[in-house]
Scaffold this motif. Sequence first.
Motif, PDB file in Angstrom:
ATOM      1  N   THR A 137     -11.059 -37.362  16.258  1.00  0.00           N
ATOM      2  CA  THR A 137     -10.167 -37.956  15.492  1.00  0.00           C
ATOM      3  C   THR A 137      -9.547 -36.759  14.760  1.00  0.00           C
ATOM      4  O   THR A 137      -8.519 -36.788  14.453  1.00  0.00           O
ATOM      5  N   HIS A 138     -10.287 -35.611  14.439  1.00  0.00           N
ATOM      6  CA  HIS A 138      -9.906 -34.382  13.818  1.00  0.00           C
ATOM      7  C   HIS A 138      -9.993 -33.297  14.456  1.00  0.00           C
ATOM      8  O   HIS A 138     -10.920 -33.076  15.158  1.00  0.00           O
ATOM      9  N   ALA A 139      -9.112 -32.433  14.214  1.00  0.00           N
ATOM     10  CA  ALA A 139      -9.465 -30.928  14.515  1.00  0.00           C
ATOM     11  C   ALA A 139      -9.238 -30.032  13.282  1.00  0.00           C
ATOM     12  O   ALA A 139      -8.418 -30.273  12.484  1.00  0.00           O
ATOM     13  N   ARG A 140     -10.284 -29.390  13.197  1.00  0.00           N
ATOM     14  CA  ARG A 140     -10.284 -28.654  11.950  1.00  0.00           C
ATOM     15  C   ARG A 140     -10.269 -26.949  12.147  1.00  0.00           C
ATOM     16  O   ARG A 140     -11.237 -26.703  13.270  1.00  0.00           O
ATOM     17  N   PHE A 141      -9.758 -26.247  11.555  1.00  0.00           N
ATOM     18  CA  PHE A 141      -9.585 -24.797  11.873  1.00  0.00           C
ATOM     19  C   PHE A 141      -9.626 -24.042  10.392  1.00  0.00           C
ATOM     20  O   PHE A 141      -9.782 -24.512   9.455  1.00  0.00           O
ATOM     21  N   ALA A 142     -10.130 -22.811  10.703  1.00  0.00           N
ATOM     22  CA  ALA A 142     -10.336 -21.989   9.557  1.00  0.00           C
ATOM     23  C   ALA A 142     -10.369 -20.345  10.119  1.00  0.00           C
ATOM     24  O   ALA A 142     -10.331 -20.405  11.388  1.00  0.00           O
ATOM     25  N   LEU A 143     -10.372 -19.622   9.065  1.00  0.00           N
ATOM     26  CA  LEU A 143     -10.510 -18.003   9.471  1.00  0.00           C
ATOM     27  C   LEU A 143     -11.836 -17.793   9.101  1.00  0.00           C
ATOM     28  O   LEU A 143     -12.247 -18.163   8.029  1.00  0.00           O
ATOM     29  N   ALA A 144     -12.570 -16.883   9.879  1.00  0.00           N
ATOM     30  CA  ALA A 144     -13.820 -16.441   9.326  1.00  0.00           C
ATOM     31  C   ALA A 144     -14.131 -14.834   9.543  1.00  0.00           C
ATOM     32  O   ALA A 144     -13.450 -14.274  10.304  1.00  0.00           O
ATOM     33  N   ASP A 145     -14.727 -14.431   8.843  1.00  0.00           N
ATOM     34  CA  ASP A 145     -15.108 -12.974   8.949  1.00  0.00           C
ATOM     35  C   ASP A 145     -16.659 -12.856   9.305  1.00  0.00           C
ATOM     36  O   ASP A 145     -17.525 -13.638   8.924  1.00  0.00           O
ATOM     37  N   GLY A 174      -1.604 -22.305  12.349  1.00  0.00           N
ATOM     38  CA  GLY A 174      -0.938 -20.648  12.157  1.00  0.00           C
ATOM     39  C   GLY A 174       0.103 -20.728  11.038  1.00  0.00           C
ATOM     40  O   GLY A 174       0.136 -19.794  10.136  1.00  0.00           O
ATOM     41  N   ARG A 175       0.881 -21.810  11.213  1.00  0.00           N
ATOM     42  CA  ARG A 175       1.972 -21.968   9.906  1.00  0.00           C
ATOM     43  C   ARG A 175       1.458 -22.020   8.781  1.00  0.00           C
ATOM     44  O   ARG A 175       1.937 -21.660   7.523  1.00  0.00           O
ATOM     45  N   HIS A 184      -0.667 -34.549  16.968  1.00  0.00           N
ATOM     46  CA  HIS A 184      -0.348 -33.578  17.892  1.00  0.00           C
ATOM     47  C   HIS A 184      -0.485 -33.809  19.082  1.00  0.00           C
ATOM     48  O   HIS A 184      -1.646 -34.301  19.558  1.00  0.00           O
ATOM     49  N   ALA A 185       0.183 -33.256  19.976  1.00  0.00           N
ATOM     50  CA  ALA A 185       0.231 -33.647  21.127  1.00  0.00           C
ATOM     51  C   ALA A 185      -0.791 -32.907  22.199  1.00  0.00           C
ATOM     52  O   ALA A 185      -1.223 -33.115  22.950  1.00  0.00           O
ATOM     53  N   SER A 186      -1.143 -31.826  21.488  1.00  0.00           N
ATOM     54  CA  SER A 186      -2.032 -30.805  22.251  1.00  0.00           C
ATOM     55  C   SER A 186      -2.884 -30.010  21.393  1.00  0.00           C
ATOM     56  O   SER A 186      -2.210 -29.809  20.154  1.00  0.00           O
ATOM     57  N   LEU A 187      -3.711 -29.209  21.865  1.00  0.00           N
ATOM     58  CA  LEU A 187      -4.607 -28.171  21.064  1.00  0.00           C
ATOM     59  C   LEU A 187      -3.678 -27.155  20.949  1.00  0.00           C
ATOM     60  O   LEU A 187      -3.458 -26.724  19.619  1.00  0.00           O
ATOM     61  N   GLN A 188      -2.791 -26.487  21.667  1.00  0.00           N
ATOM     62  CA  GLN A 188      -1.780 -25.554  21.422  1.00  0.00           C
ATOM     63  C   GLN A 188      -0.857 -25.805  20.352  1.00  0.00           C
ATOM     64  O   GLN A 188      -0.843 -25.152  19.440  1.00  0.00           O
ATOM     65  N   ILE A 189      -0.284 -27.079  20.082  1.00  0.00           N
ATOM     66  CA  ILE A 189       0.566 -27.272  19.151  1.00  0.00           C
ATOM     67  C   ILE A 189       0.005 -27.373  17.703  1.00  0.00           C
ATOM     68  O   ILE A 189       0.575 -27.074  16.619  1.00  0.00           O
ATOM     69  N   ALA A 190      -1.378 -27.908  17.715  1.00  0.00           N
ATOM     70  CA  ALA A 190      -2.202 -28.017  16.416  1.00  0.00           C
ATOM     71  C   ALA A 190      -2.528 -26.397  15.989  1.00  0.00           C
ATOM     72  O   ALA A 190      -2.443 -26.517  14.661  1.00  0.00           O
ATOM     73  N   LEU A 206      -2.258 -15.188  13.330  1.00  0.00           N
ATOM     74  CA  LEU A 206      -3.862 -15.745  13.613  1.00  0.00           C
ATOM     75  C   LEU A 206      -4.469 -14.588  14.528  1.00  0.00           C
ATOM     76  O   LEU A 206      -4.048 -13.837  15.508  1.00  0.00           O
ATOM     77  N   PRO A 207      -5.808 -14.486  14.065  1.00  0.00           N
ATOM     78  CA  PRO A 207      -6.598 -13.364  15.092  1.00  0.00           C
ATOM     79  C   PRO A 207      -6.325 -13.680  16.646  1.00  0.00           C
ATOM     80  O   PRO A 207      -6.264 -14.925  16.827  1.00  0.00           O
ATOM     81  N   ASP A 208      -6.678 -12.707  17.160  1.00  0.00           N
ATOM     82  CA  ASP A 208      -6.590 -12.731  18.801  1.00  0.00           C
ATOM     83  C   ASP A 208      -8.092 -13.130  19.485  1.00  0.00           C
ATOM     84  O   ASP A 208      -8.154 -13.093  20.690  1.00  0.00           O
ATOM     85  N   GLU A 209      -8.890 -13.860  18.589  1.00  0.00           N
ATOM     86  CA  GLU A 209     -10.387 -13.964  19.012  1.00  0.00           C
ATOM     87  C   GLU A 209     -10.509 -15.395  18.338  1.00  0.00           C
ATOM     88  O   GLU A 209     -10.236 -15.544  17.013  1.00  0.00           O
ATOM     89  N   VAL A 210     -11.043 -16.379  18.835  1.00  0.00           N
ATOM     90  CA  VAL A 210     -11.445 -17.674  18.396  1.00  0.00           C
ATOM     91  C   VAL A 210     -12.692 -18.272  18.972  1.00  0.00           C
ATOM     92  O   VAL A 210     -13.246 -18.202  20.226  1.00  0.00           O
ATOM     93  N   GLY A 211     -13.508 -18.960  18.101  1.00  0.00           N
ATOM     94  CA  GLY A 211     -14.756 -19.656  18.275  1.00  0.00           C
ATOM     95  C   GLY A 211     -14.558 -21.161  18.133  1.00  0.00           C
ATOM     96  O   GLY A 211     -13.861 -21.587  17.224  1.00  0.00           O
ATOM     97  N   ILE A 212     -14.996 -21.888  19.171  1.00  0.00           N
ATOM     98  CA  ILE A 212     -14.425 -23.535  19.245  1.00  0.00           C
ATOM     99  C   ILE A 212     -15.713 -24.153  19.599  1.00  0.00           C
ATOM    100  O   ILE A 212     -16.657 -23.670  20.364  1.00  0.00           O
ATOM    101  N   ALA A 213     -15.842 -25.210  18.275  1.00  0.00           N
ATOM    102  CA  ALA A 213     -16.886 -26.213  18.751  1.00  0.00           C
ATOM    103  C   ALA A 213     -15.992 -27.590  19.231  1.00  0.00           C
ATOM    104  O   ALA A 213     -15.160 -27.657  18.794  1.00  0.00           O
TER     105      ALA A 213
END
Length: 321
Positions: free
Chosen positions: A13-21, A52-53, A41-47, A59-66
Amino acid sequence: MSRRIAVADIGGTHARFALADIADGRVERLGDPVTLKTADHASLQIAWQEFGRMAGEPLPDEVGIAFAGPVDGDILKLTNNPWVIRKTLIRKKLGVERFAIVNDFAAIGHAVAQLDYSDFTHLCGPLEPFDPEGVLTVVGPGTGLGVAQVLRRRGSYEVIATEGGHIDFAPLDSVEDQILAFLRRSFRRVSVERVACGSGLANLYNAIASIEQTAVLQVDDKELWASALEGKDPIAAAALDRFFLILGAVAGDFALAHGANGVVISGGLGYRLRDRFAESGFANRFIAKGRFERRMEAMPVKLITHPQPGLYGAAAAFARE
């Protein structure tokens, strides 16, 4: 040296995003989350672009995904999520150099291993921190029933994701004998996930109504849970009481099977019910293991209270890699 990454927790149902150190294999800080509905949103890329907006910075060029599902193959899909994610295209679609993707409950295991003691609340057993060595069993009632092990040894840890939620439901009294018989009319095989998760309350409700020869309410899961928590419908209240009994028994079974010295309850449903555990039969069923009752009484059981364990765990999993 600390570095910043992006993290995502992708559910049905939801996609959650954040920045982390992160630094030295651990999470130093998790930023404020951005929660988006996947249906909007139609895709992960658009979300991701929307995140980012809203972040207001590159956005960083590294991402961890659950990810709430199996992550072994290249194509990842969710039942209630229209997105189709190809792991081989993540770098290109998201514009990142590195990514790590783990099952959502494996991410919870990483969070359990790295969160501070203040991010847990006591449910039963000794009122003390977990032993830093040994196995923690993690049980998460939510949309399904997640189960994982966290093995801690010599200052490090390993997360072992399992499919424990799909083991057989084992009745422990005459009422549960009748519940199992009722559910067998609908399911060829009755797993514990059928009765110890969000949708499991409806199965318990219908079974108990049948035992009592009472008409059932035609409501959705959300309304049924509200009715059970309010206590206005005695059948719904009885189903909730039985839910706690079964969850306690199941959590104790997993702890024995894993050789655990501590248990963590996670998941949105577990957090929602946090104030009900003490007055329920959870603790009695957890320790009711015959010759092992003394061992079970000495085992601390806690609930995760961190608001975003999925995002935190995604960051922790990336940091470990």
